[in-house]
Structure formats: C-alpha cells, structure tokens
Design an enzyme around this catalytic site. Structure first.
Site, PDB file in Angstrom:
ATOM      1  N   ASP A   8      15.720  -0.598  -1.086  1.00 45.82           N
ATOM      2  CA  ASP A   8      16.804  -0.413  -2.063  1.00 45.82           C
ATOM      3  C   ASP A   8      17.637   0.838  -1.765  1.00 45.82           C
ATOM      4  O   ASP A   8      17.222   1.702  -0.986  1.00 45.82           O
ATOM      5  CB  ASP A   8      16.252  -0.342  -3.498  1.00 45.82           C
ATOM      6  CG  ASP A   8      15.178   0.723  -3.669  1.00 45.82           C
ATOM      7  OD1 ASP A   8      14.449   1.014  -2.677  1.00 45.82           O
ATOM      8  OD2 ASP A   8      15.044   1.281  -4.774  1.00 45.82           O
ATOM      9  N   GLU A  40      12.041   1.080  -4.748  1.00 46.69           N
ATOM     10  CA  GLU A  40      11.237   2.310  -4.599  1.00 46.69           C
ATOM     11  C   GLU A  40      11.892   3.452  -5.350  1.00 46.69           C
ATOM     12  O   GLU A  40      11.207   4.301  -5.914  1.00 46.69           O
ATOM     13  CB  GLU A  40      11.092   2.651  -3.108  1.00 46.69           C
ATOM     14  CG  GLU A  40      10.172   3.835  -2.822  1.00 46.69           C
ATOM     15  CD  GLU A  40      10.856   5.187  -2.992  1.00 46.69           C
ATOM     16  OE1 GLU A  40      10.158   6.177  -3.274  1.00 46.69           O
ATOM     17  OE2 GLU A  40      12.106   5.250  -2.851  1.00 46.69           O
TER      18      GLU A  40
END
Lengths: 412, 412, 412, 412
Positions: free
Chosen positions: C76, C143
């Site tokens: 991400d 994350e």
C-alpha cells in the site's frame, strides 16, 4: 474656613511626616506609630483610645450637636526595601508574619495619610467655633493585608464610639500633587489573595519517572490561569488574576515535593468574582490531576478586600466642596481603580455613605513632563514601588485642606 | 586475603560511621570530617596531607615496588533535613553558600564511603606482607556540587603524590545490601547544573499592563523546556532535563521583577548534551522575548559533572575478583545510571583506567519484600531522600571487602 | 546461487517498479496492484489466491520436501503529495477513509518491496533444481495503517496455506544503496495511533465567557503531553509521543465546539507503553476538566503496530548468508529502529522466528557526501517524505539478491 | 406616520423573508439576493444600480428638497450548517473562497435586514406626500468578512449617488422581539482577523529530533496568546483575542511542516488594539524561535472591522423618535457590544453622523422565561449559531417601523 493656622503647624507636620516615613512598621506592628498618634491626639484634646483592633487608635472630637463624621487614616507599611535615596528614607527591618527578616518601607503613603489627618484635626480643633457635631478619627492598622478595618469593627468600633453618619478618607496616588480625584459608584476593586499549595512527589532530578514534578505542575497551572481572564471573563467585564509568587524547590537536581503559588484577584462585580475564584480552583485541581498528583491542592484565603462603593450623593456633595476650596480644575473625575482598600467596610457595616478620594503626590513639573512624553506609567513610581516618594508639598497641604473641607461639608 | 582482622575493627568503624552520620558537613566545609580522617590515617601510619583542594585529605601507603592504586572516597553531605528517625540522625545546620541557614544530612551515603575506605586501609596495612605497591587514598570534598575532584586536581594531586595506574571507588546505592553492581563503558551520566535568571518588570498586581510578568515568563519557559526531551532528543538517545527549582516573588499582589530557575541536565553523549544545552538557551531567550522582556536572561553554570566511563578491561578484572571474594551471585551487571559523579576526572586527567562500582545499602529482607510487591522505586528511599539510611550491616562489611579485594587485584 | 538470470529480467522489473510507483493505492484499495501481482505470480506458475484479508495476494511455490519460508512484501501507499520530480512520479488521488480527496504516493517504498519479491520469485522458480521446500509469498495490504497483517491472519492465512517455519521480509530505508542492515532482538518499536476528540462549547469569538474554547483546551493538552516523555519515561527507557495533527474550527471569529488530535506513540517495552498510554488519557481528561468542558473527551485507537522482535539465531544465520552473497562490508549491524511494522504478527501468530531487515535506497555518492557533511538527517529524504525516492539501482538488485539468498539459507 | 399600509404588504414580505432565509449566499456571491432586491426596488419606482462594490445594490428614492438619509442593509450569509429545523431552513451549499464546499445559512439575520428595508421603502414610497428629501437605500454585500462597505465606497458610492447627511441601519439581535436597543458613542468593537502560518520542519512521527514540530509550536503559541488579554490589557480596558481555528497535519505519525491559526481580535480603543496586535506578532515570532523554526511565521490580515461610533446627538434624536413610535419601554439603552460591523465606514468616510441600533429577534415568552431562569446566554441561540432563527413577528414589524420612524426623523 480659614486656613491661616496651617502656616503655623506645617513645619511641625512636615517633621512628623519625615519621622513617620523613616520609621515604618508592618501591619499590626504599628506600635511606635500608634504611640505617636495617640500622644498628638491627646495634645489636641481629643478623647483617645488605643489598642482598638490590635494597634488601632481612635480619637473623638466632640463639638456639640450634629452629625458624626468618621475620618479614616491607615498607618501600616510594606515589606519593601526603600530605594528613594531620600535623606529620611527608611532603613528599618522587621520580622514578617512568616518569621523572616524583611526590610520595611512606607511605600504606599500611609505616613502621608496619618500626617494629613493629624493636621486636619488640629485645624478642626482650632476652628471649633465654626462648626458643630462630632469627628471620629480612626487610625487604622493593617490595611495592606486587608485585616485592619475588620479588626477594628470586630473590636466594637461602632458600639464603643459615636456612630458615624458618613465615612470619609483619602489616599495619596501618583498623579499631580495639588489635585484630588473623585470616583463615583463602584470605585475600587474587590481583591482576594490566595495561597495555593500543590503537591507532587519529590525525587532525584535524574529520575523524573519516579516523581511527580511540582515545578511542571505549578508552571502549567500558571499558564492555564491566564485563561481565566482571557476566556472566562467577558471583554467588557473587569477582572485581574495575578500570580505574584511561585516557589518550589531549592536545587536543580532534586525534584521537590510541593510548589506554592500566591494569587491575587481583582474584580468589580460579585458574579465575576465568584466565577473567577471557581475557575481558579477548577484549574488548579485539574492540573494536579494532569500531573498525576497523589494529593489534592490546598487553598488558603490570605485576605479579602471588599469592593469600595462611593455613595454618589456623598461624592457629588464632597466634590462640590472640594472644587470650591481647591479650585475648579483641581478636582478630577476618575474612573474606577484596580486598587483595593478595606475602608469601605466602615460605611458598609454602619449602613452609611462612604466617600473616599485620591490626592496627587507627584511633583507637578515631573508629572507634566511625563505626560508630555507619554511616560507616566513608566517614569512615575507607583504605590508599592521601592521608589514611591510623594513630594511633601503641595501634597501635604492639599491633603489637609481636602480632609477639613470635606468634613465641614457635613458639619456646618 | 584474610579478613579476620575485620572482626576486630568492625565495632570501632561502626562507631565512626554513626559519628560521621551524626555530624554531616556541607561541600568544602568538611573540617571536622577531614580532621577525623587525617587523625585516623596518621594512626594507621600513612603519609597524610590535608587541605588538598580546600578540605581534601590524601593518605599515601607505600609498600614497596608495584603499581599505584588510587582509592577515592567523597565526604561531603547535603542541605537536607534528616527524617530517618535514627538515634544517630543528624540535627546539624550550616550556612549555605548563599548565606542561608540550612539543615545538613548525609543523605547520599558519603559517610559510608569514608568509613569503608578507612576500614580497607586498616586491613591493607595489616596485610602489607601479602602485597606490594602503593595505595593513594583520596578523601575528596565537595562531590555534591561537582567541584571537589576538580579542586584536588587543580591543587596538584597528580604532581604532589604518587601518580596512579588505576582509579577505584564505590558508591552506596538503594539496592540489596551485600551485593555490588558493576557498570561497563559509559556508566554514569554527565550532569550540568544551570541557574537561569529571567527578568521581567515589576509592578502592582492589579496593573499587569504596566509590568512584564516574570512568573508567567518562567512558567511558560518550564513548560517549553519539556519539549527539549520530548522533541529534540531521539527516543533511543538519553537525556533528562529537570527544573528542580522555580522562584519568583513574595506576595500575591506585587508582580516581581525576576524569576530564577535551577535546571539540571543529564546526558550520556556529548552531542546530545550540546544540543540539549543549546535548546535550553534558545527556549529561555525566546520566552523572554515572547513576554516582552527588556533584558536578556542570564545563565550561570553552577556545576558540571563529567560522563563517567568505566574502563571495560579494568571493570572485567575487578568484577572477577569481586565474584571470587563476595560470591558469584553477589556481583550484578548494572545498566548505565542516570546519576552523576566527578570521580571520573581523576582517571581522565591521569590518562589511566577507572573502575567505579555501586554497593547495596538496603536491608535484604526489606528489599526482597519491595521487589515482590514491585514497589522498589516507591518504598526504598533513594539517595538524597530525607529518609535515606543505609543498613550498617552487611553494607559496611561488603564495602570494605570490595575495596580491599579490588585494590589487591592490582597489587598482587 | 547463480544470479545470471537477473540480467534477463532486470529491465522488465525496472519497468514494473516505475509502473507501481506511478500508480500508488491507499491501504485496502490496492486493487490494481493486487491484480498485477496476481497476474505475474500466475505467469511464474505459482498457486495464486487473491482477496486474502481484503486485497492481499498469496502465492505458493511448492518445490518438494522441506521447510516453508514465508516471504512478505507490503504493497500500500500513503496520502502524500509526491514532489520528487521523477518522470514516473505519481499524480494519483484517491478518496481517503474519511471521505476526503487526497493525493497518493509510494512514499514508503512498498513498490520496491513488491518488485523485489516478484524478482526473487522469478529467480527461485528458475533455480528450482537447486533447492527444495515451499515458498509462501505474501503480498500484504494496509501495512501503513497497521491492519493488513491482522486482516490476512484473520482471513485464515496460517490455515489455508502451508504453515511457515520462518518469516522473512525487508524494507527499503534511506541509507546507502547496496547495503543491508540487520537488527537483533527487539528491532522495531510498537506503535499506537489514537484519535482524541475534545469537546468544548461553541460560541461567538467575541464572547468567550459563554463558550468553552476547545482550541485552548487542545493546545494546553498538546503542551502537557510533552511531559509524558520528559517526566514519566525514564531517561534510559524509550518512548516517543507525537501529536501529528491538531484540528479545530474554521474561522477566527467562531469558537468551535470540538478539537481533534491525532497522536502516535512509539515504545519498546510493554510497561513503558502502558504507562505512556495511561498518562495520555489522564492528561487529556484533566485538561478537559481544567477548561470546564461539559463532556468527556473521546479516545479511538486508530491502529496498533506490535513490537517487532527479530529472532537472534535466525538473524545471525541470515546475516552470515547475506555477508557471503553481498560482501562482508555490505551487511551492517543496526540498532533498534523507532519505526514500526506489522510484519512481526506473522511469526508471532505462527510461533516461528522472524527475520526482517532493511536495505539501503540512497544513491551511494549522495549518501557518502551527506555523511561527510554530517547532514544525513537533513539532506536525505526519509520514508514518508514527499521527496522519498529510492535510487532504482543498485537498490533493486540488492533487494532481490537479499531475498533469494535469505530464502535459500532455509531451503538448501 | 400611518402604518396601515403595512397590513397590506406584511404577508408578501414574510414570504420574501422565508425565501431569502432558504436561499442564503456567501459574501460577494449574493447574486440571487441582489437580483431579487433590484427587482423589488424597481417595482417600487426607485432608481436602481446593481454591481456596486461587486454585488451591492443601491436604490435612490428622490422626493423633493431636503436631506439625504442613507439606509443600510447587509445581505450576505455564513458558512454554517443550519440546524433550526424550520420548514424554510437552508439546505444550500457553496464553494468558499478557499475552494472548499461548505453549507450556507443566514445565521446572522441579514435576511431580516433586507426584508425590513424593502418593507420600509415601500411604506416611504406610499407616504411620499408626508415627507421630503432623498432616501439612499444601500444593500451591502460581504459584511461578514468586513469587506463590503469598503468595496462599495471604493466603487464610488459617495460620488455616484446623492451624498448622505446621516447614515442609519439596524441589526437583529437575540433579545426580546418588539424592542430596540440604542448604543451611544463607541458602540461596536473594532475587529481584526488574522491568518497566521507557522513553519516547522516535517518528518516522521518517530523522529522528532529531525523535525521542528509545528503542532507543539502552534499549541504553545495559543497558550501564550492568552497572556495578551490577561497581562497586557488593563483590567478596565476591553479586548478579546480568540484563536478560532488551529490546523496542522493529517496523520498521527507524520510531523507536518506548518500550522495555521485564525485569530480574531476585538477592541474599543486604537491604542489597545495596536498593543494587542503587536503583542500577538511578538509572541508568534518568539514561539517560532523557541521551537527552532527555520522560517519566520507569516501574517495575513483577513479582514478588519472599524470601531463603530454612534453619534450621540443623532442617537438621542433617533431614540426619542423610536420611543414615540414603539412605546417608551420598547427602547433600551445598551452598553457597547463586543460584536463588529463595517457599517460605520459609510458615515466615517462621508464625515456625517451614524446611528445604528439593534432590534430584538427572540420570541417574547421564550426570552422572559430565559431571563427568569437566568439562562439567556445558554438557552437563546445567538448570531452565528446554527440554531439562530428570529421569530418573524413581531420582529419584522418592529424592524420596518423602526427604519421608517428613524428616517422620517430626518426628513420631516
């Protein structure tokens, strides 16, 4: 009123003023001052009572039928080290109520108040043919700590002596000498002095995690207390909250276990006063919680000055008389002052009007120069300053004339 | 080493300890202590020199060829009022360097350090057949203010006496008596003590607009100083900034003209130290500006303790010897301590290794109970506490044995 | 291991990296990235499962008997506006979870993590003759918000796929490209993110006495929160408390009714963490009381990253292999990092060792110059900076080689 | 004056009010409102000019010889989300000057001002036989941002239209409907709105030592700004400093690079105003230095409202007329208000007297109940509240009658 007698006594009273200035005494310790006052009142033929409310002195001058006028002069001094450089400057020291040895100075002009009242009584005695009634001369101790008026009243002032119909008094102030200033209605602020003790947990300076730091706690509290005036008092209401003292610890590497704040609150309205005092308590308690304190802060009311309200009619009447005696332009209309006084208690308790005015103590030339330079606040020493030193003349003459004139307004 | 002689002298040394504890003296005022130390060193046959660096005492014990071991004990006390309740508690008072009258207490155990070193010297004298070399016993004044080691060095310690090959010393600490704790490498923090004076402009408490309030200024500074550690020191670096004292004003209704802060800084790294000290100066100056101060704040460095670095090899060697003498489990590995000491100056200046250790002073039963309750930090009085009181035994015995053992590591 | 195949695929992977960099996606919105990953894993012949824990992708590469190695790459990006000036810089925007339109950027290098893992899998497939066992490739979403590892585990990662014997992963960091850095034991801090809402009472800006000002309340809270680290965390413990965002009000003349703080806490020890979180709550609540708030503050835990502990043995073993593959000097021992990661959850939950390392992303010349000028912290853009831009080479090659080498340590 | 015509038009004007209330427009976006106003003025036969100072509308009603009376109504609305629950509540949204999408509401009653002025003009047209002179109807945009009066004057209001001899206007306020309130002399505070941007240095939330934290900087500034009123404004002077908005950062774990404060200052005296503004600048700059900022803060004056001074004679004259028209007890003497207005610019610039009054908007029963419960400040929604909703009657009738009456005071 014929003021010629004044020329005869002025020198003696100037000497009295210098003597009082050189020998200031702390609140409730005014023994030398009280003795001198009593001696002189006796010489003037008044009925003299000492020890009223501790060190207070009351003189009664009876002169036939008529109203009773209470004239009040306060006579205590302050724990300030004089730096005026005057040849009659104080070098006195005394033991303060906390046991410490402190310098003492008449930094608020009460020596001038006493001298003016003695002078006024002398003139009133000399002129007794021209008036009738009773003068009740009240020499009050401990005005600086807001306790003397209360003590005299509690000691039976209103019961043991002729009951006043009006209460008059005056205070020297750092405006132009020769002028008096009148305030009408709410005139001098209420004042509350608090001692606040906040408790942390002491420890080694290198181990803050095992302590609760009262220095941080008290500092955060001081900053937060600024919000009382900035956020909780309306812009058009009036309050001042001053933390005049913060004390904690003795060494850099030891976290102390408590901090002490001395807080002074001024207000002109009981609702504002109550909100401010409640906000102070709320903030102090919350900041102790924020620090993780184990123990609640403690609050001690050190003293409380009432709001002084000058009776509008009495003030107008007095102002007219002063204008006639001192000159139209020598009487100023002043706004309410952020200073405090316990003089108002006499009238409040007796249920009679009070009129209390200021008289200037600054050399006219110096004052006009400061005005021209827009430096009054910076360059003219104010009451409580170590440099506060009224010019003896025309201050003394003005104060005597004002007292006599105001008194006679009620007695002729 | 045969410690049987210890049984003969223990009672006498216990009496010495109690006597020293009952008669603490402030930094550089240790005249009685120094005289007693000098007398005893003389009785033991050492060459004695007094007045080294003010009140310091140096004893030289020469015993043939071999290295010179410097053994250091500090001997000043603290301005703390003892509350231990011991029958030998101090009731002494003294005049502090600022002229004030203060209580005095051995609240950091230096009385124990002196007693242990006297005892160790007695044993070393008795056992001189079993070792050779020189012992340089250094009884140092004024450790608490970080000035005594500097003063002794400046007074020629390294030139006037045998030059050491290693410097040893010990400090009593609030862990279990009978144990010693070793630190390796950077071991005790650098410490800087600053006095900061911030200048406002005094005035009447009701007229803040004519003053610059140093109480608010100092309080804002204290809060802002918290950001030095929270924002300018990396999470994995180490620094402590404590404002141990804040002082301004004496009354609620007078705005004072200055405030004084005493600040203590601990660090383990010169770069961190410099950044912290620079940040403190920056913040103090900016907060004065924020308040509209007319005058720059003043900074005075009251004292500075160096970082103590224990030489890894000397530490390992000493630790091995102590394990053999006191038992494997009696020697703990300790992390660096946030406490500070000026003992490191001797080795640094001489260019030789230092080994400095802690020895426990807390009654074993009490300590184990506190451990079990997870209350050590709260329930065991630490150094500088008014309740700090080492259990005499086995603390004294352990301290003596540790000193003798460590010394002989280098001299046999 | 023979890395010649790398020369054949490097160009393609460089193109992949640029493409991923130009198309970053916010946490749990990584649809395009997941599709591309899945497509490539399929082409390499792995068993591919998408939608694991939302947008996660799992690839299984079975190659005979032997242990299972979990390789993790997070994928991400962040709501940061890219300012690198690269020709493949992102101009993407997305809708954040609070509904606002935000820029998006791979400002933490997850695009590099994905590319390295795809490259490593290609090499492992090509070299399958030289090893045996199973590789579990985990492409993890989210994350950055500490939620993706938890989501994949909750979605049955350990049950639905081969259970790992060890978990490996890596993160690009702003040190010299070509180097890797190993941490042993507690390696990356725990992190807690809190949203705190404090409630005042809104009103007109000119009438603060009728409002409870949340701007003052929140500001006082921010300052007070600085004391958590400065006073409640020991100097030798580690914690960071950052208020990354403060938001209240929209206009100067309206007092808003609430303020919002976003707070991030880093710690390396559960006891320190708990004390810090408790202190934050205590302070926030007390400051609301100090302001006279009518309503309790609200606390919302936005995310929580666990402490990452690198297994010492697994780390030593991996470090040895990396030294052999990359050169003795290319493998650094790093101290614990104040950064946080949720990668540790995989190993903790599976009860197996984790080894997670950093690899450098900064151009060697630039890094050496910054080192020489002592300006690394200032001149090298760190993760989360709008200027963060790993040099593609030798970063990519190093990351691929490190992953393959570490994997084969366990599978040959 | 015969108000019977009012019964004929009241229903139509009530509908106009509801329509305006339902369709509020932001400052300088009042296109729909302006068009409606212009249409109605045209129907009444006035000379109409649109686009004066942006969206302003001027109507001239000439009726023979005599003085010119300027009647002013402001017509912009606020970015507030209406929560009155009225059936004619606004659901409008608009694009604010910073590009954001905001709700819009007539939360300050300007819709009522417009309606009253239209109504008054209708009555004046109908009654033109009974007076002579000129009415200059000024429909002003952008009062809320203190820019509309300035814009109309800069666009030639005084040159392009008949020059006024007096300026009249009114504002609806949360006191009892049916009453008007007059202020004499300095009546509404000066207001300055500032946008202050403070610059830190962004970074990762875990590395504060590499950043300069603008959240801490701005928070310390907000607290310090409280001291402007608490310490630098005399207790008997009047100022309010409100930080209505503080904004910095978007995430807990990223330290942002700047913070923005919106500050509003109210004052009644130019010297106090200047001291307050200077103190704000001094504090903001010093707090940036305290934080170690690399860049000076930036100050932007968003708007400035002048002090409104009601001409004493004009006020007395108007008050007498209103007492005659509305009843002796319906005209209140109000103290100065901490609210601000730019209406004063018209008279100041033209060098003619201004008289501006308030008229009540709260349902009489509700107001009396709140008074009895001492809950006015808490229970009656004030201007700018999302709940602000004048009772249409008798508010509308009172406002129309007051305008007509005041106008005719000058024109008959």
């Amino acid at each position: 009123m014929d003021f010629r007698r004044w020329d005869d006594i002025r020198e003696d009273l100037t000497a009295l003023y210098r003597d009082l200035h050189a020998h200031p005494e702390l609140s409730f310790q005014e023994h030398r001052t009280a003795a001198e006052v009593a001696r002189r009142l006796g010489e003037l033929g008044l009925e003299v009572t000492t020890g009223v409310g501790g060190t207070g002195v009351v003189g009664v001058l009876r002169n036939g039928a008529g109203p009773t006028v209470l004239l009040r002069a306060d006579f205590d001094a302050l724990p300030v080290e004089e730096r005026t450089g005057l040849d009659y400057a104080s070098t006195e020291r005394a033991t303060a109520s906390d046991g410490s040895d402190v310098p003492v100075m008449h930094a608020c002009g009460h020596d001038m108040h006493v001298t003016c009242l003695i002078g006024a009584l002398d003139l009133l005695v000399s002129a007794r043919a021209s008036w009738s009634g009773t003068v009740l001369a009240v020499f009050q101790p401990a005005e600086e700590i807001g306790a003397g008026a209360r003590a005299m009243l509690d000691d039976g002032l209103l019961e043991r002596f002729p009951r006043p119909d009006v209460c008059l008094g005056q205070h020297v102030f750092p405006f132009q000498s020769g002028f008096v200033g009148m305030m009408r209605g709410p005139s001098m602020s209420a004042a509350d002095s608090l001692k606040i003790t906040m408790f942390g947990r002491g420890g080694h300076g290198s181990q803050p995690q095992n302590a609760v730091d009262p220095v941080v706690m008290a500092s955060a509290t001081v900053l937060r207390l600024q919000t009382v005036v900035s956020r909780e008092v309306a812009g058009d209401d009036t309050a001042v909250v001053t933390v005049g003292s913060i004390r904690a610890g003795t060494q850099g590497n030891i976290i102390p276990d408590r901090a002490e704040l001395l807080v002074n609150v001024r207000s002109f309205d009981e609702r504002v006063r109550e909100r401010v005092l409640a906000a102070i308590r709320r903030i102090v308690r919350a900041e102790a919680v924020a620090s993780g304190a184990d123990r609640e802060p403690e609050f001690e009311q050190l003293n409380r000055f009432p709001l002084l309200v000058n009776d509008p009619d009495a003030t107008d009447r007095t102002a007219s008389a002063l204008r006639a005696a001192l000159g139209e332009h020598a009487v100023l209309d002043l706004p309410p002052a952020m200073a405090s006084e316990d003089v108002g208690l006499f009238g409040t308790e007796a249920g009679v009007p009070t009129c209390y005015w200021f008289f200037g103590g600054t050399d006219p030339g110096r004052f006009q120069k400061a005005l021209a330079e827009d430096s009054v606040a910076r360059s003219i020493p104010a009451n409580h300053s170590p440099h506060f030193a009224p010019e003896i003349e025309p201050t003394l003459t003005t104060g005597v004339k004002a007292l006599v004139t105001a008194t006679l307004t009620w007695l002729t």
